[in-house]
Design an enzyme around this catalytic site. Structure first.
Site, short mmCIF file in Angstrom:
data_model
loop_
_atom_site.label_atom_id
_atom_site.label_comp_id
_atom_site.label_asym_id
_atom_site.label_seq_id
_atom_site.Cartn_x
_atom_site.Cartn_y
_atom_site.Cartn_z
N ASP A 8 8.87 -3.81 -1.92
CA ASP A 8 8.60 -3.15 -2.74
C ASP A 8 7.33 -2.35 -2.51
O ASP A 8 6.82 -2.44 -1.19
CB ASP A 8 8.25 -3.81 -4.18
CG ASP A 8 7.08 -5.05 -4.27
OD1 ASP A 8 6.50 -5.11 -3.24
OD2 ASP A 8 6.88 -5.51 -5.43
N CYS A 66 7.12 -8.43 -1.07
CA CYS A 66 6.26 -7.97 -2.10
C CYS A 66 5.10 -8.65 -2.17
O CYS A 66 4.35 -8.69 -1.27
CB CYS A 66 7.38 -8.30 -3.31
SG CYS A 66 7.54 -10.12 -3.60
N THR A 68 3.78 -11.16 -3.37
CA THR A 68 3.67 -12.60 -3.29
C THR A 68 4.78 -13.31 -2.41
O THR A 68 4.76 -14.27 -1.83
CB THR A 68 3.91 -13.60 -4.51
OG1 THR A 68 5.13 -13.09 -5.15
CG2 THR A 68 2.75 -13.23 -5.67
N HIS A 99 14.17 -26.70 9.42
CA HIS A 99 14.83 -27.69 8.26
C HIS A 99 15.85 -26.77 7.43
O HIS A 99 16.73 -27.46 6.96
CB HIS A 99 13.63 -28.04 7.51
CG HIS A 99 13.04 -29.25 8.22
ND1 HIS A 99 12.12 -30.27 7.59
CD2 HIS A 99 12.75 -29.53 9.76
CE1 HIS A 99 11.72 -31.06 8.63
NE2 HIS A 99 11.96 -30.62 9.60
N HIS A 134 19.77 -32.19 8.36
CA HIS A 134 19.32 -30.93 7.77
C HIS A 134 20.75 -30.15 7.47
O HIS A 134 20.83 -29.42 6.62
CB HIS A 134 18.34 -29.93 8.68
CG HIS A 134 17.30 -30.84 8.80
ND1 HIS A 134 16.19 -31.11 7.87
CD2 HIS A 134 16.45 -31.15 9.73
CE1 HIS A 134 15.19 -31.78 8.24
NE2 HIS A 134 15.45 -31.86 9.61
C1 RB5 Z 1 4.53 -5.94 -8.07
O1 RB5 Z 1 3.27 -5.74 -9.01
C2 RB5 Z 1 4.52 -7.52 -8.13
O2 RB5 Z 1 4.73 -8.35 -9.18
C3 RB5 Z 1 5.68 -7.95 -7.05
O3 RB5 Z 1 5.24 -7.20 -5.65
C4 RB5 Z 1 5.63 -9.34 -6.53
O4 RB5 Z 1 4.48 -9.91 -6.35
C5 RB5 Z 1 6.69 -10.26 -7.48
O5 RB5 Z 1 7.07 -11.26 -7.16
#
Ligand code: RB5
Length: 156
Positions: A8, A66, A68, A99, A134
């Site tokens: 994203d 993204c 996170t 694994h 595994h």
């Molecule tokens: C975007 O702001 C953020 O929510 C997205 O990149 C991500 O971290 C979602 O899991």
């Protein structure tokens, strides 16, 4: 290896860095977008696109980024046959392969620095699945994809 990559807006810069790095290492990169950091887009669309491309065999593995790595990984894991793993460093990058036989690696641009992300991806792409015990667990997950239920043996 042919690798599908997607992100994203939050992951765009890290996606670009990782795509360049993997191309330099000799991989063929199929970039599914997004193409800008300043236009907000929805991460499920990109996680799903990468996952479908891998599940259909148009790429051997996938890379998702993204903020996170979590949201795009959740979306990728909705596609049967996909084992998407959020990794943060070389240890988790290697273990996701050895694994979990992960076929999609997910990273967070807001949680993992560029050097650690490169280390994680290098470990992911240079580690083989260990098999053995595994494999049984991977087969259980594949059973869930196929709609088969499973109850832990210790509970029966
Ligand atoms: C975007 O702001 C953020 O929510 C997205 O990149 C991500 O971290 C979602 O899991």
């Amino acid at each position: 290896m042919r690798i599908a990559i997607g992100s994203d807006h939050a992951g765009y810069a890290l996606k670009s860095l990782l795509a360049d790095h993997l191309a330099s290492a000799g991989h063929e990169i199929l970039d599914l977008g997004t193409d800008a950091a300043d236009v907000s887009v929805d991460y499920p669309l990109y996680g799903h696109a990468v996952a479908v491309t891998v599940a259909e065999g148009r790429a051997e593995r996938g890379v998702c980024v993204c903020g996170t790595g979590i949201g795009i990984g959740i979306a990728a894991n909705k596609v049967p046959g996909i084992r998407a793993a959020v990794v943060h460093d070389s240890t988790t990058g290697a273990l996701a392969r050895s694994h979990n036989d992960a076929n999609v690696v997910c990273l967070g641009a807001r949680t993992t620095g560029p050097a650690e992300a490169v280390d994680a991806v290098d470990a992911f792409f240079s580690t083989e699945f260990a098999g053995g015990r595994h494999q049984r667990r991977i087969d259980q997950i594949a059973g869930y994809d196929a709609g088969l239920g499973a109850v832990p043996a210790s509970r029966t």
